[in-house]
Enzyme design. Sequence first.
Site, PDB file in Angstrom:
ATOM      1  N   ASN A  70      94.125 -74.433  33.322  1.00  0.00           N
ATOM      2  CA  ASN A  70      95.334 -74.027  32.599  1.00  0.00           C
ATOM      3  C   ASN A  70      94.853 -73.405  31.284  1.00  0.00           C
ATOM      4  O   ASN A  70      94.470 -74.121  30.358  1.00  0.00           O
ATOM      5  CB  ASN A  70      96.215 -75.258  32.359  1.00  0.00           C
ATOM      6  CG  ASN A  70      97.532 -74.899  31.694  1.00  0.00           C
ATOM      7  OD1 ASN A  70      97.736 -73.754  31.267  1.00  0.00           O
ATOM      8  ND2 ASN A  70      98.411 -75.864  31.582  1.00  0.00           N
ATOM      9  N   HIS A 100     108.263 -73.918  34.299  1.00  0.00           N
ATOM     10  CA  HIS A 100     107.934 -75.325  34.594  1.00  0.00           C
ATOM     11  C   HIS A 100     108.266 -75.646  36.056  1.00  0.00           C
ATOM     12  O   HIS A 100     108.486 -76.805  36.410  1.00  0.00           O
ATOM     13  CB  HIS A 100     108.733 -76.326  33.722  1.00  0.00           C
ATOM     14  CG  HIS A 100     108.360 -76.331  32.278  1.00  0.00           C
ATOM     15  ND1 HIS A 100     109.278 -76.629  31.289  1.00  0.00           N
ATOM     16  CD2 HIS A 100     107.184 -76.119  31.650  1.00  0.00           C
ATOM     17  CE1 HIS A 100     108.684 -76.575  30.107  1.00  0.00           C
ATOM     18  NE2 HIS A 100     107.410 -76.259  30.291  1.00  0.00           N
ATOM     19  N   GLU A 121     101.296 -81.744  37.158  1.00  0.00           N
ATOM     20  CA  GLU A 121     101.233 -80.327  37.529  1.00  0.00           C
ATOM     21  C   GLU A 121      99.878 -79.973  38.131  1.00  0.00           C
ATOM     22  O   GLU A 121      99.792 -79.131  39.021  1.00  0.00           O
ATOM     23  CB  GLU A 121     101.525 -79.457  36.300  1.00  0.00           C
ATOM     24  CG  GLU A 121     102.995 -79.519  35.895  1.00  0.00           C
ATOM     25  CD  GLU A 121     103.252 -78.985  34.494  1.00  0.00           C
ATOM     26  OE1 GLU A 121     103.001 -79.737  33.529  1.00  0.00           O
ATOM     27  OE2 GLU A 121     103.714 -77.849  34.362  1.00  0.00           O
ATOM     28  N   ARG A 166     110.042 -73.760  19.946  1.00  0.00           N
ATOM     29  CA  ARG A 166     110.962 -72.703  20.400  1.00  0.00           C
ATOM     30  C   ARG A 166     112.406 -73.120  20.157  1.00  0.00           C
ATOM     31  O   ARG A 166     112.765 -74.279  20.339  1.00  0.00           O
ATOM     32  CB  ARG A 166     110.777 -72.428  21.889  1.00  0.00           C
ATOM     33  CG  ARG A 166     109.426 -71.888  22.247  1.00  0.00           C
ATOM     34  CD  ARG A 166     109.387 -71.482  23.724  1.00  0.00           C
ATOM     35  NE  ARG A 166     108.022 -71.544  24.190  1.00  0.00           N
ATOM     36  CZ  ARG A 166     107.623 -72.193  25.288  1.00  0.00           C
ATOM     37  NH1 ARG A 166     108.505 -72.809  26.054  1.00  0.00           N
ATOM     38  NH2 ARG A 166     106.362 -72.220  25.630  1.00  0.00           N
ATOM     39  N   ARG A 182      97.121 -72.149  36.712  1.00  0.00           N
ATOM     40  CA  ARG A 182      98.518 -72.068  36.312  1.00  0.00           C
ATOM     41  C   ARG A 182      98.744 -70.681  35.715  1.00  0.00           C
ATOM     42  O   ARG A 182      98.083 -70.299  34.746  1.00  0.00           O
ATOM     43  CB  ARG A 182      98.824 -73.139  35.268  1.00  0.00           C
ATOM     44  CG  ARG A 182     100.221 -73.029  34.754  1.00  0.00           C
ATOM     45  CD  ARG A 182     100.516 -74.124  33.757  1.00  0.00           C
ATOM     46  NE  ARG A 182     101.921 -74.079  33.424  1.00  0.00           N
ATOM     47  CZ  ARG A 182     102.390 -74.080  32.180  1.00  0.00           C
ATOM     48  NH1 ARG A 182     101.570 -74.146  31.157  1.00  0.00           N
ATOM     49  NH2 ARG A 182     103.671 -74.020  31.952  1.00  0.00           N
TER      50      ARG A 182
END
Length: 400
Positions: free
Chosen positions: A10, A180, A384, A241, A91
Site C-alpha cells: 500500500n 474503501h 484490507e 478531509r 492497493r
Amino acid sequence: MASDTVLVLNAGSSSLKYQLVQPDSGEVIASGVVERIGESGATVKHRRGDETHEFVGKIADHQEGLEKAFELFREAGHDLAEEGITAVGHRVVHGGPKFYRPTVVDDEVIAEINELEDLAPLHNPVNLLGIEAIRELLPDVPSVAVFDTAFFHDLPDHAATYAIDKDLAEAHDIRRYGFHGTSHEYVSQQTAEFLGADPESLNQIVLHLGNGASASAIEGGRPVETSMGLTPLEGLVMGTRSGDIDPGVVMYLRRAAGMDVDEIDAVLNRQSGLKGLCGENDFRALTERVEAGDPDATLAYNVYIHRLRKYVGAYMVTLGRTDAIVFTAGVGENAARVRTDAMAGLENFGIQLDAERNNSKSREARVISTDDSAVTVLVIPTNEELAIARQSVTALEARA
Ligand code: ADP
C-alpha cells in the site's frame, strides 16, 4: 520453502506499508512500514512474529524503501526467495470507469492507471510508484492491482449519478465511484459469516471509520449506497478531509479568497475535517482533548458524530429494513465513545447498545447491541491486506 504467500503493498506519497500474508489461513508472516521516503530520517520498521527490525537513514524513493525492507527480511533471518511469494497485491485507490476487478498488471495496465491521474491525483500516481518499484525488484513475480472503487462499481444508477449536466458528466466520467470498497466488501462478508446469516438476505450499514472514513448501505451483499463519490472527499467528516460541503464553497474560495484549484484541493483534503476544526486528526489525541473540555475539539467531535448519524439515518431509509450496523477501522473498532454517541437515543429505530459489550476491549469480531435489539450492532475488524491477498490469488487463477 514456505507455502504460497502474497506480498501486499500500500504505497502512499512518502510511505509504503507492506505485509507478507498466507492468503488461505490469513497468517501474517511479516509486515512493515517505510516512512518519510525522500525526507531526512526515513525509517523502516519490520516486524516478524515478536521480533522487530529497524532501519533509520536516508531513503530516496519507494524502490530504495523496498530494498531496505528486503534487507530487514534478511536481517530477520529470511531470504525473500524462500518466502514462496506467488503474487504482489497492490492497493490502487481509483479504478475509474474501466477497472472494477482485480487486474494483473502489465505495461498497458500501468499506462491506463496513469491516465486516471486527473481523477485521483493524490493517490494513483503514488500507488504506481509501489507497482513500479516491485516490478524492478521482483521481476518474476506477477503484480495484481486491487482497486478501492471496485466493490461499488455496480451501485444503482440513482445512487451513482450526480444531478449535474448529463453530457458534461459523461464526457469526464463524473459519477459516484465510492472508495474503501475492499474494506466494505470484506467486512460485510465477515459480518454475514459471523452472524451465520445468508449474505443474500442480510441488509447492513458498514461504517469504516479510520483516518479516512466512509459509510455504505449493503443489501444482500450488494452495495446500494456509499458516502464517498468521484473522489474520497465526499461524505463523512474525516481526519483531514471535509466530507460533504456545499460545492458553492469551492467557487466562493476561488472568488472571495483568491485561491487557485490546487490550494482549494489542499485545504479540503489536508487541512479540513477534524484537523481543520481543532488542529488534531488523531482520534485518540482528539478524544483526550474532548474529555478535558477543549471547546474546539468538542465542536470537531460533535460535527463528526452529527454527520455520522445523518448517514446512518439516511441509509436506514435507503435499506428499508436494517439487520446490522457494523463499525470497523481504527476509530470504529476502538473508540467505544464514538459508537455510543453515534447510536444514542435510537431505541425507537430498534437500536439498543449494550454498554458493557460496547466498552469491553477486544480485537475480535463481536456484537455490541443487546440481545433484544432489533438491529444487531457489531464491531468487525477490517483486514484490507488479507482481502487484497485473496483477490490477487483469484485474479491470477482466473488468468491461468
Ligand atoms: P487509516 O488506515 O485510514 O490510516 P486507521 O483505520 O488505522 O486509519 O485509523 C486511524 C485512526 O484510528 C486514528 O485517528 C487513530 O487515532 C484511531 N484510533 C486507533 N486506536 C484508537 C483508540 N484506541 N481509540 C480511539 N481512536 C483510535
